[in-house]
Design a protein around this motif. Structure first.
Motif, PDB file in Angstrom:
ATOM      1  N   GLU A  66       0.854  -1.265  -0.057  1.00 43.67           N
ATOM      2  CA  GLU A  66      -0.030   0.007  -0.036  1.00 43.67           C
ATOM      3  C   GLU A  66       0.887   1.293  -0.112  1.00 43.67           C
ATOM      4  O   GLU A  66       1.715   1.259   0.862  1.00 43.67           O
ATOM      5  CB  GLU A  66      -0.885  -0.030   1.231  1.00 43.67           C
ATOM      6  N   CYS A  67       0.611   2.011  -1.027  1.00 48.17           N
ATOM      7  CA  CYS A  67       1.329   3.400  -1.111  1.00 48.17           C
ATOM      8  C   CYS A  67       1.336   4.148   0.407  1.00 48.17           C
ATOM      9  O   CYS A  67       0.293   4.468   0.647  1.00 48.17           O
ATOM     10  CB  CYS A  67       1.212   4.100  -2.237  1.00 48.17           C
ATOM     11  N   ALA A  68       2.537   4.512   0.804  1.00 47.24           N
ATOM     12  CA  ALA A  68       2.354   5.492   1.902  1.00 47.24           C
ATOM     13  C   ALA A  68       1.697   6.818   1.685  1.00 47.24           C
ATOM     14  O   ALA A  68       1.437   7.533   2.736  1.00 47.24           O
ATOM     15  CB  ALA A  68       3.947   5.598   2.457  1.00 47.24           C
ATOM     16  N   ARG A  69       1.772   7.315   0.414  1.00 46.23           N
ATOM     17  CA  ARG A  69       1.345   8.426   0.144  1.00 46.23           C
ATOM     18  C   ARG A  69      -0.190   8.583  -0.363  1.00 46.23           C
ATOM     19  O   ARG A  69      -0.946   9.345   0.047  1.00 46.23           O
ATOM     20  CB  ARG A  69       2.151   9.204  -0.897  1.00 46.23           C
ATOM     21  N   CYS A  70      -0.363   7.668  -1.392  1.00 45.72           N
ATOM     22  CA  CYS A  70      -1.802   7.852  -1.913  1.00 45.72           C
ATOM     23  C   CYS A  70      -2.772   6.603  -1.477  1.00 45.72           C
ATOM     24  O   CYS A  70      -3.778   6.458  -1.941  1.00 45.72           O
ATOM     25  CB  CYS A  70      -1.704   7.889  -3.426  1.00 45.72           C
ATOM     26  N   SER A  71      -2.396   5.749  -0.661  1.00 38.09           N
ATOM     27  CA  SER A  71      -3.025   4.542  -0.122  1.00 38.09           C
ATOM     28  C   SER A  71      -3.424   3.396  -1.229  1.00 38.09           C
ATOM     29  O   SER A  71      -4.322   2.751  -0.733  1.00 38.09           O
ATOM     30  CB  SER A  71      -4.186   4.891   0.798  1.00 38.09           C
ATOM     31  N   ILE A 125       6.089   3.379  -1.642  1.00 34.72           N
ATOM     32  CA  ILE A 125       5.625   4.490  -2.474  1.00 34.72           C
ATOM     33  C   ILE A 125       5.481   3.891  -3.863  1.00 34.72           C
ATOM     34  O   ILE A 125       6.303   3.318  -4.401  1.00 34.72           O
ATOM     35  CB  ILE A 125       6.685   5.555  -2.664  1.00 34.72           C
ATOM     36  N   CYS A 126       4.161   4.141  -4.437  1.00 32.62           N
ATOM     37  CA  CYS A 126       3.777   3.370  -5.798  1.00 32.62           C
ATOM     38  C   CYS A 126       4.786   3.819  -6.972  1.00 32.62           C
ATOM     39  O   CYS A 126       4.962   3.257  -7.781  1.00 32.62           O
ATOM     40  CB  CYS A 126       2.316   3.781  -5.857  1.00 32.62           C
ATOM     41  N   GLN A 127       5.063   5.171  -6.766  1.00 33.56           N
ATOM     42  CA  GLN A 127       5.868   5.627  -8.079  1.00 33.56           C
ATOM     43  C   GLN A 127       6.530   6.823  -7.341  1.00 33.56           C
ATOM     44  O   GLN A 127       5.978   7.529  -6.411  1.00 33.56           O
ATOM     45  CB  GLN A 127       5.107   6.025  -9.029  1.00 33.56           C
ATOM     46  N   ASN A 129       7.377   9.745  -7.984  1.00 35.23           N
ATOM     47  CA  ASN A 129       6.613  11.127  -8.123  1.00 35.23           C
ATOM     48  C   ASN A 129       4.994  10.997  -7.578  1.00 35.23           C
ATOM     49  O   ASN A 129       4.230  11.775  -8.343  1.00 35.23           O
ATOM     50  CB  ASN A 129       6.682  11.824  -9.525  1.00 35.23           C
ATOM     51  N   CYS A 130       4.739   9.989  -6.893  1.00 38.70           N
ATOM     52  CA  CYS A 130       3.111   9.910  -6.523  1.00 38.70           C
ATOM     53  C   CYS A 130       2.840  11.191  -5.771  1.00 38.70           C
ATOM     54  O   CYS A 130       3.629  11.878  -4.995  1.00 38.70           O
ATOM     55  CB  CYS A 130       3.273   9.016  -5.355  1.00 38.70           C
ATOM     56  N   LEU A 131       1.810  11.823  -6.190  1.00 38.82           N
ATOM     57  CA  LEU A 131       1.257  13.064  -5.793  1.00 38.82           C
ATOM     58  C   LEU A 131       0.583  12.872  -4.300  1.00 38.82           C
ATOM     59  O   LEU A 131       0.103  14.120  -3.709  1.00 38.82           O
ATOM     60  CB  LEU A 131       0.330  13.806  -6.655  1.00 38.82           C
ATOM     61  N   LEU A 141      -4.700  12.494  -5.882  1.00 35.08           N
ATOM     62  CA  LEU A 141      -4.297  13.449  -6.852  1.00 35.08           C
ATOM     63  C   LEU A 141      -3.506  12.854  -7.987  1.00 35.08           C
ATOM     64  O   LEU A 141      -3.185  13.691  -9.018  1.00 35.08           O
ATOM     65  CB  LEU A 141      -3.144  14.459  -6.107  1.00 35.08           C
ATOM     66  N   ASN A 142      -3.366  11.612  -8.223  1.00 31.84           N
ATOM     67  CA  ASN A 142      -2.350  11.011  -9.332  1.00 31.84           C
ATOM     68  C   ASN A 142      -3.513  10.824 -10.490  1.00 31.84           C
ATOM     69  O   ASN A 142      -3.116  10.821 -11.388  1.00 31.84           O
ATOM     70  CB  ASN A 142      -1.821   9.419  -8.808  1.00 31.84           C
ATOM     71  N   ASN A 143      -4.853  10.447 -10.086  1.00 37.85           N
ATOM     72  CA  ASN A 143      -5.753  10.596 -11.114  1.00 37.85           C
ATOM     73  C   ASN A 143      -6.945  11.382 -10.857  1.00 37.85           C
ATOM     74  O   ASN A 143      -7.863  11.374 -11.890  1.00 37.85           O
ATOM     75  CB  ASN A 143      -6.120   8.965 -11.186  1.00 37.85           C
TER      76      ASN A 143
HETATM   77 ZN   LIG Z   1       0.987   6.387  -4.537  1.00 37.63          ZN
END
Ligand SMILES: [Zn+2]
Ligand SMILES: [Zn+2]
Length: 179
Positions: A66-71, A125-127, A129-131, A141-143
């Motif tokens: 699970e991405c720590a920024r966007c979940s 982190i999924c990428q 530059n994950c927003l 905010l990525n999509n």
């Molecule tokens: Zn992410």
């Protein structure tokens, strides 16, 4: 995952080698569930010295993280090398360093679990530059592009009137002063 080490136990110094591709069952550690997206690839060598059975090799798999920024969940590659030792009779003092085995096979699951936990990234982190998520509406905010104002620039208000371009006006004024 089990390795048959009967030949190695009979012939100390003989190096056994196995390549195993197998999906490990998910496991839980300290409230976190480690989930596998792919089969685990284990390339392992093992040798017996008359007392200890040394096991070393490489592990590679993809985890569902699970991405720590966007979940959002995403597949995260995990690979590492391991070097461990197994012993038939393990005393309590040795339990932290040696893994027990019995018979002619060794079960390497517990050893792999320990090494997976040691090698987990501190934060996933999924990428690069994950927003992340909007701190106000929680959208990804990525999509999605929400219309919430950025939080660090609180809207400037004058009584009940809101000037959406107040920040811009300040900027223009600043520039004029510099000229
Ligand atoms: Zn992410
Ligand atoms: Zn928002």
């Amino acid at each position: 995952m089990r390795l048959n080490v009967s030949l190695q136990l009979k012939v100390p110094g003989n190096v056994g080698h196995s390549t195993i591709s197998q999906k490990l069952p998910d496991f839980e550690y300290g409230g976190r569930i480690i989930r596998f997206a792919s089969p685990s690839l284990v390339d392992v060598s093992y040798v017996y010295d008359g007392n200890l059975l040394s096991v070393h090799g490489k592990f590679a798999a993809e985890l569902i993280s699970e991405c720590a920024r966007c979940s959002e969940t995403f597949n995260e590659p995990l690979s590492f090398e391991f070097h461990e030792q197994f012993k038939r009779e393990v005393s309590e003092d040795e339990l932290g360093e040696l893994y027990p085995y019995s018979g002619d096979t060794i079960d390497i699951d517990a050893m792999l679990h320990d090494n997976i936990l040691l090698n987990l990234p501190i934060s996933s982190i999924c990428q690069e530059n994950c927003l992340g998520k909007c701190p106000q509406c929680g959208c990804n905010l990525n999509n999605t592009q929400c219309s919430c104002a950025p939080q660090e620039e609180a809207p400037k208000t004058d009584g009940d009137t809101y000037y959406p371009f107040a920040g811009l006006m300040d900027l223009l004024t600043d520039n004029e002063e510099e000229v």
